[in-house]
Write a protein that holds these residues in place. Structure first.
Motif, mmCIF file in Angstrom:
data_model
loop_
_atom_site.group_PDB
_atom_site.id
_atom_site.type_symbol
_atom_site.label_atom_id
_atom_site.label_comp_id
_atom_site.label_asym_id
_atom_site.label_seq_id
_atom_site.Cartn_x
_atom_site.Cartn_y
_atom_site.Cartn_z
ATOM 1 N N ASP A 174 0.865 -1.198 0.000
ATOM 2 C CA ASP A 174 0.000 0.000 0.000
ATOM 3 C C ASP A 174 0.893 1.237 0.000
ATOM 4 O OD1 ASP A 174 -2.262 -1.601 0.186
ATOM 5 O OD2 ASP A 174 -2.260 -1.538 2.386
ATOM 6 N N TYR A 175 1.973 1.156 0.781
ATOM 7 C CA TYR A 175 2.905 2.290 0.828
ATOM 8 C C TYR A 175 3.617 2.448 -0.517
ATOM 9 C CZ TYR A 175 6.765 5.312 1.745
ATOM 10 O OH TYR A 175 7.658 6.339 1.638
ATOM 11 N N TYR A 200 2.427 1.699 -3.412
ATOM 12 C CA TYR A 200 1.455 2.343 -4.301
ATOM 13 C C TYR A 200 1.440 3.851 -4.025
ATOM 14 C CZ TYR A 200 -2.779 3.298 -6.963
ATOM 15 O OH TYR A 200 -3.663 3.805 -7.888
ATOM 16 N N HIS A 201 1.451 4.183 -2.747
ATOM 17 C CA HIS A 201 1.435 5.604 -2.360
ATOM 18 C C HIS A 201 2.621 6.350 -2.990
ATOM 19 C CE1 HIS A 201 0.298 9.015 -0.036
ATOM 20 N NE2 HIS A 201 1.453 9.085 0.582
ATOM 21 N N CYS A 202 3.781 5.734 -2.970
ATOM 22 C CA CYS A 202 4.974 6.364 -3.578
ATOM 23 C C CYS A 202 4.761 6.574 -5.077
ATOM 24 C CB CYS A 202 6.211 5.491 -3.377
ATOM 25 S SG CYS A 202 6.730 5.389 -1.669
ATOM 26 N N SER A 231 -4.016 9.616 3.508
ATOM 27 C CA SER A 231 -3.643 9.383 2.110
ATOM 28 C C SER A 231 -3.212 7.929 1.918
ATOM 29 C CB SER A 231 -2.556 10.356 1.657
ATOM 30 O OG SER A 231 -1.458 10.279 2.522
ATOM 31 N N LEU A 232 -2.646 7.344 2.950
ATOM 32 C CA LEU A 232 -2.244 5.937 2.833
ATOM 33 C C LEU A 232 -3.484 5.045 2.721
ATOM 34 C CD1 LEU A 232 0.281 4.228 2.729
ATOM 35 C CD2 LEU A 232 0.087 3.868 5.179
ATOM 36 N N SER A 238 -4.500 5.020 -0.807
ATOM 37 C CA SER A 238 -3.648 4.149 -1.625
ATOM 38 C C SER A 238 -3.989 2.684 -1.389
ATOM 39 C CB SER A 238 -2.171 4.391 -1.289
ATOM 40 O OG SER A 238 -1.804 5.675 -1.707
ATOM 41 N N THR A 267 2.173 7.314 -6.608
ATOM 42 C CA THR A 267 1.175 8.334 -6.960
ATOM 43 C C THR A 267 1.814 9.721 -7.129
ATOM 44 O OG1 THR A 267 0.672 8.828 -4.650
ATOM 45 C CG2 THR A 267 -0.704 7.151 -5.728
#
Ligand code: AMP
Ligand code: ZN
Length: 460
Positions: A303-304, A306-308, A323-324, A327, A310
């Motif tokens: 998940d983190y 994916y966050h990166c 925000s996490l 994601s 974005t």
């Protein structure tokens, strides 16, 4: 579209032209292993993972070296303070060697969970001390070195283009920092340690004999020595976090180019910071989040990741739990989409999306645009087999493990404890208490399942 990468040295997006295509030599600065890495550090490693995977997708053959800094990184950016390894050893009552081993393993385990491709060569600074000494000797023979009471220093005034990677603001920053921690014996504020001597009468945990006396290498020399040892005198790409520009990478360039007279790296790439509460996430500030903290709160490391993806790697990225959460939802939807086509035979007739995906990455690794192409493809009327082929291709770069079965997420210890309390309340027929506990569990995002084998909580 040809691959274009932003080069911190030319301050422009340049066409990427490795010296011996399709081979690409790549050096990425690794972790200082005196503590856990935080998710800010992993932002840089995720960016490097996207770089390596993009190179592969585009037909290059990257050869990546990553170092492990297990000696010589002092607590100040200058050459003062204690070695971070010794600080870690004192904090935990272990030897500096044990600290290095423990946190190297923790780092590698995190990388696995983030599905980061391992480097082709992983090298520890302490394994290459002779190479570092030899490089300092070469610099000494060329007149770049002077000695002070505490070590050997690189005379930056001797290298005409010293500091070419830095901006004016960087130089101003260094000057103001130097006022705080001035070493009176340094000839210029930008001079830096190549070899630090162990103070007379003391024994350090990590020290080696050298032509100048017992001591240990400066932080920067390890990367120059190991990069050249494994990849030759001129690298195609050298990467790290943006904080490396004014000191670490500037000084790597000085040492390497001083010694060889050749450009050290053609392309320098830097990932911007992950921010928390409007400041760089940093181990020293205390306000940092580890991968295990994410898992504790029910997030997957992916998940983190994916966050990166974005945000573009050259833009700052905020870390917030909200925000996490976004994601996490988005990654789940991607996985659901992958599951829906997983049973199909992959038919690679998705040229349009494939080309758009490659174009996005070829434009200085624009991961957010590449992700948008994935969502477009999923919404399109591509047949399921083509969607599967495209998702497989996309995931070879995103590295989100879209088709892998995911282990059921661990339920946080606090929730498990509430379930146990509820079981006990029910056993003593205190149904009001049991009900209140169920509500508390549900408010935390879990529901209780009462089955033959007992009660358990699962994510709602
Ligand atoms: P260190 O373990 O301190 O040597 O750092 C390892 C890597 O993480 C380096 O490439 C740093 O530039 C990078 N880094 C440190 N803090 C951050 C941050 N908040 N965001 C992104 N990268 C970072
Ligand atoms: Zn380095």
């Amino acid at each position: 579209m040809a691959l274009r990468l932003y080069n911190s040295l030319t301050r422009a997006k340049d066409d990427f032209e490795p010296a011996a295509p399709p081979k690409v030599s790549l050096y990425t600065c690794g972790p200082t292993v005196y503590n856990y890495q935080h998710v800010g550090n992993y932002r840089t490693y995720v960016f490097e993972d996207v770089l390596v995977r993009t190179l592969k997708l585009l037909g290059f053959l990257p050869n990546r070296v990553m170092n492990i800094t297990d000696v010589g990184h002092l607590t100040s950016q200058g050459d003062e303070g204690e070695d971070k390894m010794e600080v870690g050893a004192a904090r935990e009552g272990k030897s500096a060697w044990d600290i290095a081993k423990f946190y190297t393993e923790a780092f590698l385990s995190d990388c696995k969970e983030l599905n980061l491709l391992p480097a082709d060569t992983l090298c520890k600074a302490t394994d290459y001390i002779p190479e570092q000494i030899a490089l300092v000797q070469k610099l000494e023979a060329k007149g770049f070195v002077y000695r002070t009471a505490d070590g050997l220093y690189f005379d930056t005034a001797k290298l005409p283009d010293y500091g070419k990677l830095m901006t004016k603001e960087h130089l101003e920053g260094l000057k103001s920092g130097a006022r705080v921690e001035a070493n009176a014996e340094k000839r210029h504020i930008t001079d830096f340690a190549l070899w630090k001597l162990s103070p007379a009468g003391t024994t350090r945990q990590m020290e080696w004999d050298s032509p100048w006396g017992k001591g240990f290498p400066g932080w920067h020399i390890e990367c120059s020595a190991m990069a050249m040892r494994f990849l030759g005198e001129t690298l195609d790409i050298h990467c790290g976090g943006i904080d490396h520009v004014p000191v670490h990478h500037t000084n790597e360039i000085a040492q390497s180019e001083g010694a060889t007279g050749k450009p050290f790296a053609k392309v320098w790439m830097h990932a911007e910071f992950l921010l928390m509460n409007n400041a760089k996430m940093a181990k020293s500030s205390g306000g940092f989040v580890k991968l295990s903290d994410l898992k504790e709160k029910g997030f997957s490391p992916l998940d983190y990741k994916y966050h990166c993806l974005t945000a573009h790697y050259r833009k700052q990225l905020d870390f917030t739990w909200e925000s996490l959460e976004g994601s996490k939802t988005a990654r789940r939807r991607l996985k659901d989409a992958a599951a829906a086509v997983a049973g199909e035979a992959a038919k690679p007739n998705c040229a349009e999306f494939s080309a758009r995906f490659k174009d996005a990455l070829s434009d200085d690794l624009n991961a957010p645009s590449a992700l948008a192409v994935v969502w477009d493809a999923l919404k399109s009327d591509l047949p399921a087999g083509a969607k599967k082929a495209f998702l497989e291709e996309a995931d070879s770069v995103l590295g989100l493990d879209l088709f892998a079965a995911e282990a059921v997420e661990a339920v946080p210890a606090g929730i498990v404890a509430l379930v146990e309390k509820r079981v006990q309340a029910k056993a003593r027929k205190d149904y009001a208490e049991a009900d209140a506990l169920r509500k508390e569990i549900e408010a935390a995002g879990y529901k209780v399942l009462d089955g033959k084998d007992g009660s358990k909580a699962v994510k709602k």
